[in-house]
Write an enzyme that holds these catalytic residues in place. Structure first.
Site, PDB file in Angstrom:
ATOM      1  N   HIS A  76      -1.142  -1.701  -4.095  1.00  0.00           N
ATOM      2  CA  HIS A  76      -2.446  -1.483  -3.466  1.00  0.00           C
ATOM      3  C   HIS A  76      -2.685   0.024  -3.345  1.00  0.00           C
ATOM      4  CE1 HIS A  76      -5.700  -2.787  -0.678  1.00  0.00           C
ATOM      5  NE2 HIS A  76      -5.401  -1.720   0.037  1.00  0.00           N
ATOM      6  N   GLY A 117       1.772  -1.921   4.178  1.00  0.00           N
ATOM      7  CA  GLY A 117       2.016  -0.496   3.995  1.00  0.00           C
ATOM      8  C   GLY A 117       3.210  -0.036   4.788  1.00  0.00           C
ATOM      9  N   GLY A 122      -1.867  -3.593   9.362  1.00  0.00           N
ATOM     10  CA  GLY A 122      -0.968  -4.114  10.389  1.00  0.00           C
ATOM     11  C   GLY A 122      -0.234  -5.387   9.994  1.00  0.00           C
ATOM     12  N   MET A 165     -12.493   2.835  -0.446  1.00  0.00           N
ATOM     13  CA  MET A 165     -13.155   3.090   0.839  1.00  0.00           C
ATOM     14  C   MET A 165     -14.080   4.282   0.624  1.00  0.00           C
ATOM     15  SD  MET A 165      -9.855   2.400   3.221  1.00  0.00           S
ATOM     16  CE  MET A 165      -8.709   2.495   1.846  1.00  0.00           C
ATOM     17  N   GLY A 214      -9.092   3.424   7.108  1.00  0.00           N
ATOM     18  CA  GLY A 214      -8.972   4.882   7.179  1.00  0.00           C
ATOM     19  C   GLY A 214      -7.544   5.390   7.326  1.00  0.00           C
ATOM     20  N   PHE A 215      -6.705   4.600   7.974  1.00  0.00           N
ATOM     21  CA  PHE A 215      -5.344   5.074   8.245  1.00  0.00           C
ATOM     22  C   PHE A 215      -4.347   3.921   8.175  1.00  0.00           C
ATOM     23  CE2 PHE A 215      -8.410   7.722  10.372  1.00  0.00           C
ATOM     24  CZ  PHE A 215      -8.013   9.008  10.010  1.00  0.00           C
ATOM     25  N   MET A 267     -10.428  -6.862   6.221  1.00  0.00           N
ATOM     26  CA  MET A 267      -9.698  -5.778   6.893  1.00  0.00           C
ATOM     27  C   MET A 267      -9.257  -6.263   8.276  1.00  0.00           C
ATOM     28  SD  MET A 267      -9.534  -3.184   4.836  1.00  0.00           S
ATOM     29  CE  MET A 267      -8.639  -2.164   6.016  1.00  0.00           C
ATOM     30  N   ASP A 311      -5.129   2.920  -2.058  1.00  0.00           N
ATOM     31  CA  ASP A 311      -6.190   3.161  -1.081  1.00  0.00           C
ATOM     32  C   ASP A 311      -6.920   4.462  -1.391  1.00  0.00           C
ATOM     33  OD1 ASP A 311      -6.090   0.996   0.894  1.00  0.00           O
ATOM     34  OD2 ASP A 311      -4.035   1.693   1.239  1.00  0.00           O
ATOM     35  N   MET A 344      -9.918   6.962  -0.485  1.00  0.00           N
ATOM     36  CA  MET A 344     -10.778   7.315   0.652  1.00  0.00           C
ATOM     37  C   MET A 344     -11.553   8.585   0.321  1.00  0.00           C
ATOM     38  SD  MET A 344      -8.169   6.744   3.763  1.00  0.00           S
ATOM     39  CE  MET A 344      -7.147   5.269   3.871  1.00  0.00           C
ATOM     40  N   SER A 351       0.858  -1.185   0.000  1.00  0.00           N
ATOM     41  CA  SER A 351       0.000   0.000   0.000  1.00  0.00           C
ATOM     42  C   SER A 351       0.896   1.236   0.000  1.00  0.00           C
ATOM     43  CB  SER A 351      -0.873   0.020   1.251  1.00  0.00           C
ATOM     44  OG  SER A 351      -1.354   1.333   1.460  1.00  0.00           O
ATOM     45  N   ASP A 391      -5.476  -6.750   5.070  1.00  0.00           N
ATOM     46  CA  ASP A 391      -5.039  -5.359   4.949  1.00  0.00           C
ATOM     47  C   ASP A 391      -5.115  -4.692   6.315  1.00  0.00           C
ATOM     48  OD1 ASP A 391      -4.512  -2.771   4.142  1.00  0.00           O
ATOM     49  OD2 ASP A 391      -6.343  -2.539   2.950  1.00  0.00           O
ATOM     50  N   GLY A 447      -0.618   2.257   9.406  1.00  0.00           N
ATOM     51  CA  GLY A 447       0.172   2.228  10.634  1.00  0.00           C
ATOM     52  C   GLY A 447      -0.563   1.815  11.890  1.00  0.00           C
ATOM     53  N   HIS A 507      -8.419  -0.260  -3.784  1.00  0.00           N
ATOM     54  CA  HIS A 507      -9.285  -0.476  -2.617  1.00  0.00           C
ATOM     55  C   HIS A 507     -10.118   0.782  -2.399  1.00  0.00           C
ATOM     56  CE1 HIS A 507      -9.348  -1.128   2.067  1.00  0.00           C
ATOM     57  NE2 HIS A 507     -10.538  -1.225   1.536  1.00  0.00           N
TER      58      HIS A 507
END
Ligand code: DX5
Ligand code: ZN
Length: 217
Positions: A31, A195, A175, A66, A140-141, A135, A33, A35, A6, A173, A143, A64
């Site tokens: 990937h 990511g 962690g 979102m 949304g974030f 997920m 993302d 949003m 990501s 997706d 890390g 992806h």
């Protein structure tokens, strides 16, 4: 597992260089993302950025979405260069119509489940899908910490896909890194989004090799 880095935590001032970094790590796809600030409390980028980076790499674009209304922009994402379009089952989009729209554009299709959505929600659609994304953080974030209680959901989807005899990728997706890749692979995941762990790795190639080596025992 296959590796889909990501770029959410990359240096957006140097996207082309970051895509080169992703390629050199040995990624299988990239990937992206998207949003919308409504479905998730964050904004990222959309079709114009994807179209601009499309010529920078031959890697498959794993997009992806979102978004609350992903169905409104399927053609735009497909035309921008998405190869696989992944939308949330919790969005406002009509699921079967949206899948059909993505297929009509000749693209691969995936459905994504947020952590609170049970595995069974996706079962009716499995025959229509190339991939399901489980997920392992709230979207949304980047890390955030991996949610280990998502492992049984991966196992349940893998078992249902086997029961109906449908070849299906299961992507995870959130962690994912050196401490969690083996766990998700053992549960039945076949594609890992990575990511921050990859962009912060001392030896990104070693992490990528490790992710590739993780498989169901
Ligand atoms: C989160 C995004 C993820 C995220 C993963 O909403 O969907 O793709 O960027 O980032 P890490 O690997 O840092 O959890
Ligand atoms: Zn993602």
């Amino acid at each position: 597992m296959k590796l889909s880095p990501s770029i959410l935590t990359c240096d957006f001032a140097h996207l082309e260089d970051e895509l080169r970094f992703v390629e050199q790590s040995g990624a299988d796809m990239v990937h992206l993302d998207v949003m919308d600030g409504v479905f998730v409390p964050n904004l990222s980028f959309g079709p114009p950025v994807i179209a601009r980076i499309r010529p920078c790499t031959d890697l498959m674009f794993d997009v992806h979405l979102m978004m609350e209304y992903p169905d409104r922009l399927i053609d735009a994402f497909a035309d921008a260069g998405a190869d696989l379009i992944n939308f949330h089952i919790e969005s406002a989009a009509p699921v079967e119509e949206t899948i059909a729209r993505i297929r009509a554009k000749g693209k691969k299709v995936a459905l994504t489940l947020k952590p609170k959505t049970p595995a069974e929600a996706v079962f009716p659609y499995l025959p229509l899908l190339d991939m399901v994304l489980v997920m392992t953080v709230e979207p949304g974030f980047g890390g955030q910490s991996f949610m280990a209680d998502m492992l049984p959901k991966i196992t349940a989807i893998r078992a249902e896909a086997a029961r109906i005899g449908h070849p299906l990728d299961i992507q995870v997706d959130g962690g994912i890194g050196a401490k969690t890749a083996a766990l998700v692979a053992d549960a039945g995941a076949t594609v890992a989004v990575v990511g921050s762990a990859l962009f912060n790795a001392e030896d990104p190639k070693a992490l990528a090799d490790y992710v590739h080596s993780c498989e169901r025992s």
